[in-house]
Structure formats: structure tokens, C-alpha cells
Design an enzyme around this catalytic site. Structure first.
Site, PDB file in Angstrom:
ATOM      1  N   PHE A  77       0.681  -1.329  -0.081  1.00  0.00           N
ATOM      2  CA  PHE A  77       0.016   0.010  -0.045  1.00  0.00           C
ATOM      3  C   PHE A  77       1.049   1.554   0.088  1.00  0.00           C
ATOM      4  CE2 PHE A  77      -2.385  -3.203   2.562  1.00  0.00           C
ATOM      5  CZ  PHE A  77      -3.793  -3.188   1.723  1.00  0.00           C
ATOM      6  N   ASP A  78       0.408   2.371  -0.782  1.00  0.00           N
ATOM      7  CA  ASP A  78       1.020   3.672  -0.691  1.00  0.00           C
ATOM      8  C   ASP A  78       0.322   4.420   0.612  1.00  0.00           C
ATOM      9  OD1 ASP A  78       2.191   6.206  -1.130  1.00  0.00           O
ATOM     10  OD2 ASP A  78       0.181   6.649  -2.275  1.00  0.00           O
ATOM     11  N   GLY A  79       0.888   5.161   1.146  1.00  0.00           N
ATOM     12  CA  GLY A  79       0.191   5.879   2.382  1.00  0.00           C
ATOM     13  C   GLY A  79      -0.759   6.962   1.915  1.00  0.00           C
ATOM     14  N   ASP A  85      -1.675   6.307  -5.755  1.00  0.00           N
ATOM     15  CA  ASP A  85      -2.432   7.022  -6.268  1.00  0.00           C
ATOM     16  C   ASP A  85      -1.683   7.858  -7.379  1.00  0.00           C
ATOM     17  OD1 ASP A  85      -2.192  10.191  -4.457  1.00  0.00           O
ATOM     18  OD2 ASP A  85      -0.978   8.451  -4.108  1.00  0.00           O
ATOM     19  N   PHE A 140      -0.731  -0.797  -4.665  1.00  0.00           N
ATOM     20  CA  PHE A 140      -1.995   0.177  -4.865  1.00  0.00           C
ATOM     21  C   PHE A 140      -1.070   1.557  -4.469  1.00  0.00           C
ATOM     22  CE2 PHE A 140      -4.189  -3.619  -3.076  1.00  0.00           C
ATOM     23  CZ  PHE A 140      -5.125  -3.517  -3.769  1.00  0.00           C
TER      24      PHE A 140
END
Length: 312
Positions: free
Chosen positions: A178-180, A293, A291
């Protein structure tokens, strides 16, 4: 809530309880490489596409971006049931398709060919198929269609856009990165960064250090994954989770770590990249899905052959 036009239950697979399972919905273009067929559909129309799918219904489709992720999820189910055959907290996979049931036979045959444990196939003729996600208890939706993903996120369902790419099937255990900000966490600090630059963002983080960061679009999915992760010890767990964020560890890492602790979300490894490219570290982790954004980070992941999903 009306049921999709046609739901095919896969009787070869044990049906899961949607109230306890982690339900993942994938579209056919996320799980299989249907780019050639999709081009045919756009250029020649639905009838020609249906004819092509019916004529090739016994020819398995090649794996797509989310394929290895689904295989790894199955492995986790197997491990969970080995340790407790009565366990109901399992992954449940359903396929959401805009195909008609006639042209969907190839999809069903392809999943059987690869031994994928798909519990349901939902063939939906509506423009917006995401209206059925909540009624199926879906916790994560993976699609190759941007509009679908945006609609799902607006409905409060964790969702991401997968880009078709050649994926090397990594080995088990299931590895999820995961990105933060704007993925696990809200984009509050990102917005400060856009308005006031890095110095403003760092000051904001220091001032807010004791207050958990807001929830991001994938928090709910991550929390359910974390709940399953807690069934196993550190050693020999079939699930490994990672945080790979552009934040710097020195200035902006503390609040992120405190937030995860506050949420009770176990993360196996965290990497604070301080704006450096994520590709090299992802190449080392070899996740089943990443993942993020940021489209530049997705591109970097694709360049090293990592299956990635964009959270718009």
C-alpha cells in the site's frame, strides 16, 4: 436492490458467508488479458464480440494483471482452512462482467481451466455495474475501467484501476503493498504539500503528530486483510503487507506509524522513500499487487513487472 441480470453460482466452489468473508470483485478485464477482444468490441460492436467469444469458448484466455493476486488469495484460504477447517473469515472472489451470459461461457471456462476458485459470476447489462457491489458485500473492487472504479469509490467501496501488463506470477505468500497518503490514509497532508510545499507539510505533520491521519479509500480493505493476518504469527504467515510511501521517515514517518498503531493495523514492513522512486524496492518485494494514487509510481512499478492498481 435488484440482483444482476444473471448471477451464475459456481457449484464446484464452497460458497462463503458474505457477512464474514473478505469479498473481492474483479472484472473480466482485470483477471484476464482481454485487450484484443476489447478492441474488437470497440471497433466491430457487441454482436461481433459475442460471436468471437462463443467461437473461442473452449480456448482459455491468457492471465491478466490481477490473476496472480487471485491465485495468492486462494493459497491464503487453503492455509487458513488447514489451521481451522471451520473458519469462515476467508477470501471470496466474484467476477463482475458486462458480458452477456452467452459470451461469458469463455470466462467461466477460463477460470475452470486455471483452477481459480470463483464463487459467483455476475453478468450485468446495466451501464453502471457497481450498483451491485454493496449488495454482495464487496470489500475490494478491481477493474480495468476508470469510470467503474470512480463509481465504486463514490459508493464507499475500496476500489482500484488495474492496467493490463505482462505479470510474472510471484510465489506465495500473498504480498500486498500500500502507498500511504490518498490510499491507506486521507490526502490531508498531500493537500497541505500542494498548497504550502514540503516545509508546510512537515510543520503540519509535527503539529498533528498525536492525532491519527484520516482514513483513505483502501483503509477498510486493509483492515480486513489485517484481521486475517492476525490469525498467524510472524513466521510462516501466508499474508505479508507493506507500506511504501513517499513520506520521509525522519520528518513524516512518526505520525504514519502512530496512525497504524491506533488503527490496530499490522504492517510487516514500512519503507519511507523520501520522494525516491518506488520501483527498485517493489522489484525486491515482488508483490502480487501494489496500490498507489500516483501514476508515475504505477509506471515505475510496471517497468519492473509489478502488478499495480491505481487509486484515482
Amino acid at each position: 436492490m435488484a440482483e444482476p441480470e444473471s448471477t451464475v453460482i459456481n457449484t464446484n466452489v464452497e460458497q462463503k458467508d458474505p457477512s464474514t468473508a473478505l469479498v473481492i470483485a474483479v472484472t473480466t478485464r482485470a483477471i484476464f488479458n482481454l485487450e484484443e477482444e476489447h478492441r474488437l468490441y470497440l471497433e466491430k460492436g457487441k454482436e461481433e464480440y459475442t460471436r468471437h467469444q462463443q467461437a473461442n469458448q473452449d480456448k482459455p484466455l491468457p492471465p491478466g494483471t490481477a490473476f496472480a493476486f487471485i491465485q495468492a488469495v486462494q493459497y491464503v484460504n487453503k492455509k487458513i482452512l488447514e489451521s481451522n477447517p471451520a473458519e469462515r473469515d476467508l477470501f471470496d472472489i466474484l467476477v463482475l462482467s458486462n458480458n452477456s451470459p452467452e459470451s461469458g461461457v469463455r470466462i467461466i471456462n477460463s477460470t475452470k481451466h486455471y483452477g481459480l476458485e470463483i464463487s459467483k459470476f455476475c453478468f450485468i447489462s446495466d451501464e453502471d455495474s457497481t450498483q451491485y457491489l454493496k449488495s454482495h458485500g464487496v470489500k475490494l473492487f478491481l477493474s480495468a475501467d476508470r469510470t467503474d472504479v470512480c463509481n465504486a469509490l463514490q459508493r464507499g467501496v475500496s476500489a482500484a484501476l488495474v492496467f493490463q501488463q505482462e505479470v510474472q506470477a510471484p510465489s506465495t505468500p500473498l504480498r500486498v503493498v500500500f502507498d500511504g497518503d490518498a490510499v491507506l490514509f486521507s490526502d490531508e497532508t498531500d493537500q497541505i504539500f500542494q498548497e504550502q510545499g514540503l516545509e508546510g507539510a512537515v510543520q503540519y505533520e509535527r503539529a498533528m503528530e498525536a492525532i491519527p491521519i484520516g482514513e483513505g479509500p483502501l483503509k477498510a480493505f486493509a483492515m480486513h486483510l489485517g484481521k486475517m493476518r492476525k490469525k498467524f504469527g510472524q513466521e510462516g504467515s501466508p499474508i505479508r503487507t507493506y507500506l511504501v510511501t513517499a513520506r520521509s521517515g525522519r520528518d513524516m514517518g512518526i505520525r504514519a506509524i502512530k496512525t497504524l498503531r491506533e488503527w490496530g493495523l499490522p504492517i510487516d514492513e514500512a519503507f519511507f522513500m523520501d520522494g525516491a522512486p518506488k520501483g527498485p524496492i517493489l522489484a525486491q518485494i515482488q508483490p502480487h499487487i501494489f496500490f498507489d494514487d500516483g501514476l508515475h509510481n504505477i509506471q515505475g512499478a510496471q517497468n519492473v513487472g509489478v502488478p499495480s492498481a491505481w487509486v484515482p
